[in-house]
Motif scaffolding. Structure first.
Motif, mmCIF file in Angstrom:
data_model
loop_
_atom_site.group_PDB
_atom_site.id
_atom_site.type_symbol
_atom_site.label_atom_id
_atom_site.label_comp_id
_atom_site.label_asym_id
_atom_site.label_seq_id
_atom_site.Cartn_x
_atom_site.Cartn_y
_atom_site.Cartn_z
ATOM 1 N N PRO A 268 -4.449 5.472 21.282
ATOM 2 C CA PRO A 268 -4.831 4.791 20.047
ATOM 3 C C PRO A 268 -3.678 4.814 19.049
ATOM 4 O O PRO A 268 -2.858 5.732 19.043
ATOM 5 C CB PRO A 268 -6.018 5.621 19.533
ATOM 6 N N VAL A 269 -3.631 3.801 18.178
ATOM 7 C CA VAL A 269 -2.536 3.697 17.217
ATOM 8 C C VAL A 269 -3.103 3.268 15.864
ATOM 9 O O VAL A 269 -4.093 2.530 15.793
ATOM 10 C CB VAL A 269 -1.455 2.696 17.701
ATOM 11 N N MET A 270 -2.471 3.750 14.797
ATOM 12 C CA MET A 270 -2.882 3.352 13.450
ATOM 13 C C MET A 270 -1.758 3.617 12.460
ATOM 14 O O MET A 270 -0.781 4.304 12.771
ATOM 15 C CB MET A 270 -4.112 4.135 13.003
ATOM 16 N N ASP A 271 -1.906 3.046 11.263
ATOM 17 C CA ASP A 271 -0.977 3.293 10.156
ATOM 18 C C ASP A 271 -1.576 4.378 9.276
ATOM 19 O O ASP A 271 -2.602 4.166 8.625
ATOM 20 C CB ASP A 271 -0.776 2.003 9.353
ATOM 21 N N ALA A 272 -0.937 5.543 9.253
ATOM 22 C CA ALA A 272 -1.449 6.682 8.489
ATOM 23 C C ALA A 272 -0.928 6.728 7.061
ATOM 24 O O ALA A 272 -1.312 7.608 6.290
ATOM 25 C CB ALA A 272 -1.102 7.995 9.199
ATOM 26 N N GLU A 273 -0.040 5.799 6.701
ATOM 27 C CA GLU A 273 0.373 5.641 5.307
ATOM 28 C C GLU A 273 0.935 4.242 5.126
ATOM 29 O O GLU A 273 2.088 3.971 5.433
ATOM 30 C CB GLU A 273 1.400 6.687 4.870
ATOM 31 N N SER A 274 0.099 3.374 4.600
ATOM 32 C CA SER A 274 0.507 2.010 4.301
ATOM 33 C C SER A 274 0.858 1.925 2.816
ATOM 34 O O SER A 274 0.878 2.943 2.109
ATOM 35 C CB SER A 274 -0.631 1.058 4.656
ATOM 36 N N LEU A 275 1.124 0.732 2.340
ATOM 37 C CA LEU A 275 1.441 0.542 0.926
ATOM 38 C C LEU A 275 0.292 1.022 0.058
ATOM 39 O O LEU A 275 -0.844 0.575 0.195
ATOM 40 C CB LEU A 275 1.713 -0.948 0.658
ATOM 41 N N TYR A 276 0.569 1.969 -0.842
ATOM 42 C CA TYR A 276 -0.456 2.450 -1.761
ATOM 43 C C TYR A 276 -0.803 1.380 -2.794
ATOM 44 O O TYR A 276 0.051 0.589 -3.214
ATOM 45 C CB TYR A 276 0.041 3.677 -2.533
ATOM 46 N N GLU A 277 -2.035 1.396 -3.250
ATOM 47 C CA GLU A 277 -2.409 0.591 -4.408
ATOM 48 C C GLU A 277 -1.721 1.164 -5.651
ATOM 49 O O GLU A 277 -1.596 2.383 -5.793
ATOM 50 C CB GLU A 277 -3.931 0.612 -4.581
ATOM 51 N N ASP A 278 -1.267 0.289 -6.541
ATOM 52 C CA ASP A 278 -0.600 0.683 -7.795
ATOM 53 C C ASP A 278 0.729 1.393 -7.558
ATOM 54 O O ASP A 278 1.139 2.248 -8.350
ATOM 55 C CB ASP A 278 -1.510 1.582 -8.649
ATOM 56 N N HIS A 279 1.421 1.020 -6.496
ATOM 57 C CA HIS A 279 2.718 1.627 -6.181
ATOM 58 C C HIS A 279 3.832 0.623 -6.491
ATOM 59 O O HIS A 279 3.685 -0.572 -6.240
ATOM 60 C CB HIS A 279 2.774 2.004 -4.701
ATOM 61 N N PRO A 280 4.970 1.083 -7.005
ATOM 62 C CA PRO A 280 6.112 0.165 -7.151
ATOM 63 C C PRO A 280 6.517 -0.372 -5.774
ATOM 64 O O PRO A 280 6.856 0.412 -4.890
ATOM 65 C CB PRO A 280 7.217 1.047 -7.743
ATOM 66 N N ILE A 281 6.465 -1.680 -5.593
ATOM 67 C CA ILE A 281 6.765 -2.243 -4.276
ATOM 68 C C ILE A 281 8.240 -2.030 -3.969
ATOM 69 O O ILE A 281 9.113 -2.395 -4.758
ATOM 70 C CB ILE A 281 6.404 -3.736 -4.233
ATOM 71 N N GLY A 282 8.505 -1.418 -2.832
ATOM 72 C CA GLY A 282 9.878 -1.079 -2.486
ATOM 73 C C GLY A 282 10.496 -0.083 -3.448
ATOM 74 O O GLY A 282 11.722 0.001 -3.543
ATOM 75 N N PHE A 283 9.676 0.681 -4.153
ATOM 76 C CA PHE A 283 10.127 1.670 -5.143
ATOM 77 C C PHE A 283 10.948 1.011 -6.263
ATOM 78 O O PHE A 283 11.772 1.666 -6.889
ATOM 79 C CB PHE A 283 10.930 2.792 -4.477
ATOM 80 N N ASN A 284 10.686 -0.259 -6.503
ATOM 81 C CA ASN A 284 11.453 -0.995 -7.509
ATOM 82 C C ASN A 284 10.498 -1.894 -8.293
ATOM 83 O O ASN A 284 10.334 -3.069 -8.002
ATOM 84 C CB ASN A 284 12.548 -1.827 -6.839
#
Length: 383
Positions: A268-284
């Protein structure tokens, strides 16, 4: 109210009441090795929230508020870290307690009366009482030798196994999904992680037996556990950290999931940390702005339709449990107790409901259903 809507509401309420009455059942891999199921074969859609600093920063009242809110929003897994990233070895928890004696993983700070691990017990038991599993990270990978941090680490092969055995004995028969790693690469130090996994198995079963354990590995951003451990017997599921970049960052999240989906042996496969809500996209945030609920919905559907057995949501203020007086990490927009009510957190349950409403264990990704799947943020995924 239409009868169908009323029936759905009653079903959800009754399910919630039932969840409060019993801890969740043991999990295993499905017979086709694509999904997780309960011990009796009932499909399990993994819907998690990232609460990395939960054990470290919240007191019992706050933890109960957080957990009851997430249970009401349809989450069934809470991912939290025993030895936390944000100075978890030297900054005490809400009750003034530290997890280790002299920062030594072989010497957990267990003492008569209240200690750090009593508080971890409370949080795990409360999550289980509410019908949720704890995606339990023994340590953030900051404390394990890794390419980013060779000198600040406290783990080695010997004490990793001892610490794992302590955790296995204490938590192995609770509603736990074991997640090793923690936002770092395992390169050149795979033996430490293997020792930790071995110790957990010995603590749970008295021997190196992984047959009744569910284990994953949370890697550094843009990576997958399959890079180091795909053939290891302890790795039950492959986990990604797609991270917090824009949708068109190569390879895209759905392509990463699809690549692990095609690996053999099948896991089985999954994303255990995707883009957080309210996060600076690309840290910028100046150039890209902050993410919002549409972004996290988009990535969840992309991942699951590409073959993931579940998904992990996160909010940028919640993972760090940001509160007045705390140093903010990368510009959180809210305090944690406000952020737990953000729109994306209430919308994740609809993906779970959709997947659970259709034949579950026979589901496959199928891009042949799409005439033009498009690219970047316009991508269309089909299952």
């Amino acid at each position: 109210m239409p009868n169908s809507v009323l029936l759905r509401a009653i079903t959800v309420i009754l399910a919630g009441i039932g969840a409060v009455q019993a801890a969740p059942p043991p999990l295993r891999v499905s017979d086709n090795h694509r999904f997780l199921v309960t011990a009796d074969g009932k499909p399990f859609f993994y819907l998690a929230d990232t609460a990395w600093e939960l054990f470290h920063r919240l007191d019992r009242k706050q933890a109960s508020e957080y957990l009851s809110t997430r249970a009401s929003q349809g989450f069934n897994v809470i991912q939290a870290v025993a030895l936390a990233e944000l100075d978890g070895l030297s900054d005490p928890n809400a009750y003034g307690d530290l997890p280790l004696i002299d920062r030594d993983p072989a010497r957990p700070a267990v003492k008569p009366g209240r200690d750090y691990w009593d508080h971890v017990d409370f949080v795990v038991d409360e999550a289980n009482r509410l019908g949720m599993y704890v995606g339990f990270l023994p340590t953030w990978a900051r404390w394990v030798p890794n390419p980013k941090n060779e000198e600040g680490a406290v783990f080695n092969v010997a004490n990793a196994e001892k610490y794992g055995e302590f955790l296995g004995k204490r938590y192995g028969h609770k509603g736990i999904i074991w997640i090793l790693g923690g936002d770092r690469l395992a390169t050149k130090h795979e033996d430490v992680w293997r020792a930790l996994a071995k110790g957990i198995a010995i603590g749970v079963n008295g021997k190196e037996d992984y047959s009744n354990l569910v284990m994953g590995f949370h890697p550094g951003g843009g990576h997958t556990s399959s890079e180091w451990f795909h053939n290891d017997p302890w790795l039950t599921v492959n986990m990604h950290q797609r991270g917090h970049g824009p949708a068109d960052r190569k390879p895209e999240c759905w392509a990463k999931i699809a690549a692990d989906y095609e690996r053999t042996p099948v896991k089985p496969v999954m994303d255990a940390e995707s883009l957080y809500e309210d996060h600076p996209i690309g840290f910028n945030s100046k150039e890209n702005g902050y993410s919002f609920d549409a972004h996290v919905r988009q990535r969840a559907y992309w991942d699951v339709f590409a073959g993931a057995f579940g998904h992990t949501y996160g909010n940028h203020a919640v993972w760090q449990m940001y509160a007045p007086g705390r140093h903010p990490i990368n510009g959180p927009l809210f305090y944690w107790n406000e952020a737990i009510h953000r729109p994306g957190s209430t919308q994740m349950q609809y993906l779970r409901w959709l997947m659970e409403s259709r034949p579950f264990l026979s589901r496959v990704p199928d891009q042949s259903l799409v005439v033009d799947e498009l690219t970047g943020a316009d991508h269309i995924a089909a299952t």
